[in-house]
Design an enzyme around this catalytic site. Structure first.
Site, PDB file in Angstrom:
ATOM      1  CG  HIS A 213      -1.551   1.308   1.561  1.00  0.00           C
ATOM      2  ND1 HIS A 213      -0.853   2.353   2.131  1.00  0.00           N
ATOM      3  CD2 HIS A 213      -2.825   1.756   1.401  1.00  0.00           C
ATOM      4  CE1 HIS A 213      -1.664   3.393   2.304  1.00  0.00           C
ATOM      5  NE2 HIS A 213      -2.868   3.037   1.879  1.00  0.00           N
TER       6      HIS A 213
ATOM      7  CD  GLU B 228       1.290   6.795   1.475  1.00  0.00           C
ATOM      8  OE1 GLU B 228       2.077   7.531   2.104  1.00  0.00           O
ATOM      9  OE2 GLU B 228       0.557   5.947   2.026  1.00  0.00           O
TER      10      GLU B 228
END
Length: 509
Positions: A214, A218
């Site tokens: 994740h 990002e």
């Protein structure tokens, strides 16, 4: 313990920014929390915050503890403790202190920090039999922790039954049909409808691995937005305010996301001291805390390419070479800029929008492919539709198109790559020429766009049936006898050419 201080549901250790807000979130949702931190001022701060936010008629839900032994006696059995302490040795120190204070085999300790996933695997095995070590990665920053984060829990499946109601209660919620967040913005507010952004990820380490990826996505998403800003600033000569307004417009369409929203806000903010755009007063040296690097390293170790994520890490590293870049700018010359007409300007803005969208799709495709590779290697059985679901709200990379990613993996759970989903395939096919024009224009103008460039190279490489790796294998066999496979022989059969022999004879290895 007096009658005025009832047993608590949860013991919480670590009351920094994230910890304090998670405690207040738990209190909003009706949980009684015994809170501890080595810094007494932090304990006092969370007690004061809870008291000031508590509505009339609501009983106290947060109770301060001055030492670890007191904390353990203040929590119902079997004990549930949540840690919000820095990743690394601090986690083990707290676990040791809890053991010394009397936790036992039935008790559960949850690590919510940004721990390296392999450390989580080690801890789960190391503490087995002494207590249940569990983890839940948290995304969403300070506001997410307070009003609903995205949570990625993993560990003992039996412990999950005890933990599930707590994590689902405090997590962000989304509308099941639209995939849009159900916003919770006020202390004391509770949202019980919608789908929770918390789901069991898998065995020990799986949740922190998913959170690591994740964060890698990002990094890529942020870098792509920064490159779009750079191009609008230097290629078109636009002001920070003008770019912020464009980003606000883009945030209303397929590029709608938390990162696009806050990027626009940053660009529109004036500096309180000088009145100039704040972004122009911020030094162009970017920091990092390691999770993007971990993702890049894992990509290399797995042999699963994530070039856009990796380039985002490199871009931050290059940004830190500020003094070198300033000196180099004096001697290394790029192409001369040419004036851009109003028509060309509008066409470029449209192309850049599509380039950002396509590159973003590739960054997510790389992240999900990396998770699939790790899931296969470690037998985690990751559910990618469920992962996309819990990223739709609460987390930093929340975006409207995560609803489409959810639908892609619901339709085909074993989808090899997001680019092969019919919806995303169509999106990229329709917009790829604008993507190519953007990268070409940036290169001709000498404006760096490493994330954009790596994304389109990833797309072109993935869709190319015959890459030049055949020559590469020939090179490797020539100098190192590394062997090669043949196109006219069964897969797995290896051959070597004796390059130093006049006969250049071929042998099967």
């Amino acid at each position: 313990m007096s009658d005025q201080q009832p047993l608590c549901d949860i013991g919480f250790i670590g009351l920094g920014v994230m910890g304090k807000n998670l405690v207040l979130n738990l209190a909003d949702n009706g949980y009684k929390v015994a809170a501890f931190d080595l810094d007494k001022d932090k304990v006092d701060a969370v007690l004061a915050a809870e008291a000031s936010e508590r509505a009339e008629g609501i009983e106290q839900r947060v109770f301060g503890c001055s030492e670890m032994n007191e904390l353990v006696t203040r929590v119902k059995k079997p004990h549930l403790f949540i840690l919000s302490v820095p990743a690394g040795e601090a986690v083990d120190r707290v676990c040791s202190a809890l053991l010394a204070a009397g936790v036992g085999a039935e008790d559960v300790i949850i690590d919510t920090g940004n721990s390296l996933w392999t450390d989580t695997v080690r801890r789960e095995a190391s503490y087995r039999g002494q207590f249940v070590f569990f983890s839940t990665a948290v995304s969403g920053g300070e506001v997410g922790a307070r009003f609903g984060p995205s949570l990625m829990p993993s560990g003992d499946k039996k412990a999950w039954a005890m933990i599930e109601p707590v994590l689902e209660a405090i997590s962000a919620k989304v509308d099941a049909n639209s995939g849009l967040p159900l916003e919770r913005t006020q202390p004391g507010q509770v949202i019980t409808e919608g789908e929770p952004c918390a789901t069991y990820i898998g065995p020990a380490g799986a949740g922190h691995y998913v959170k690591m990826v994740h964060n890698g996505i990002e990094y890529a998403d942020m870098q792509l937005i920064c490159e779009a800003y750079h191009l609008l600033r230097d290629a078109l000569g636009m002001t920070a305010k003008e770019i912020g307004e464009i980003f606000q417009t883009w945030d209303k369409g397929v590029l709608n996301s938390y990162l696009m929203e806050i990027s626009a806000e940053v660009l529109l903010q004036d500096d309180p001291e000088t009145g100039a755009p704040l972004v122009e007063m911020i030094l162009d040296k970017a920091g990092q805390k390691g999770t993007g690097l971990w993702t890049a390293v894992s990509s290399l170790e797995q042999g699963t390419p994530a070039p856009t994520i990796t380039q985002a890490v490199f871009a931050r590293a290059l940004s830190t070479l500020k003094s070198e870049r300033v000196a180099a700018a004096e001697v290394l010359q790029g192409p001369k800029s040419e004036p851009v007409s109003e028509a060309e300007k509008q066409a470029f803005i449209e192309s850049l929008h599509d380039a950002l969208y396509c590159s973003k799709i590739c960054a997510y495709a790389q992240g999900f492919a990396l998770m699939a590779s790790a899931s296969d290697e470690h037998d985690w059985g990751l559910d990618f539709a469920a992962i996309a679901k819990i990223w739709r709200a609460g987390c930093i990379i929340r975006a409207v198109f995560l609803q489409s990613i959810t639908q892609a993996y619901q339709a085909k759970p074993k989808l090899a790559n997001l680019l092969l989903d019919p919806f995303f395939q169509q999106q990229v096919e329709q917009k790829q020429m604008n993507w190519r024009r953007t990268v070409a224009k940036a290169t001709l103008m000498g404006i760096p766009c490493p994330a954009f460039s790596s994304a389109i190279s990833y797309f072109d490489s993935y869709r190319t049936a015959v890459l030049p790796a055949n020559l590469l294998q020939g090179q490797r066999d020539f100098f190192g006898a590394h062997t090669f496979e043949r196109t006219d022989k069964p897969s797995g059969e290896k051959f070597h050419l004796n390059w130093s022999s006049p006969a250049r004879d071929l042998t099967q290895v």
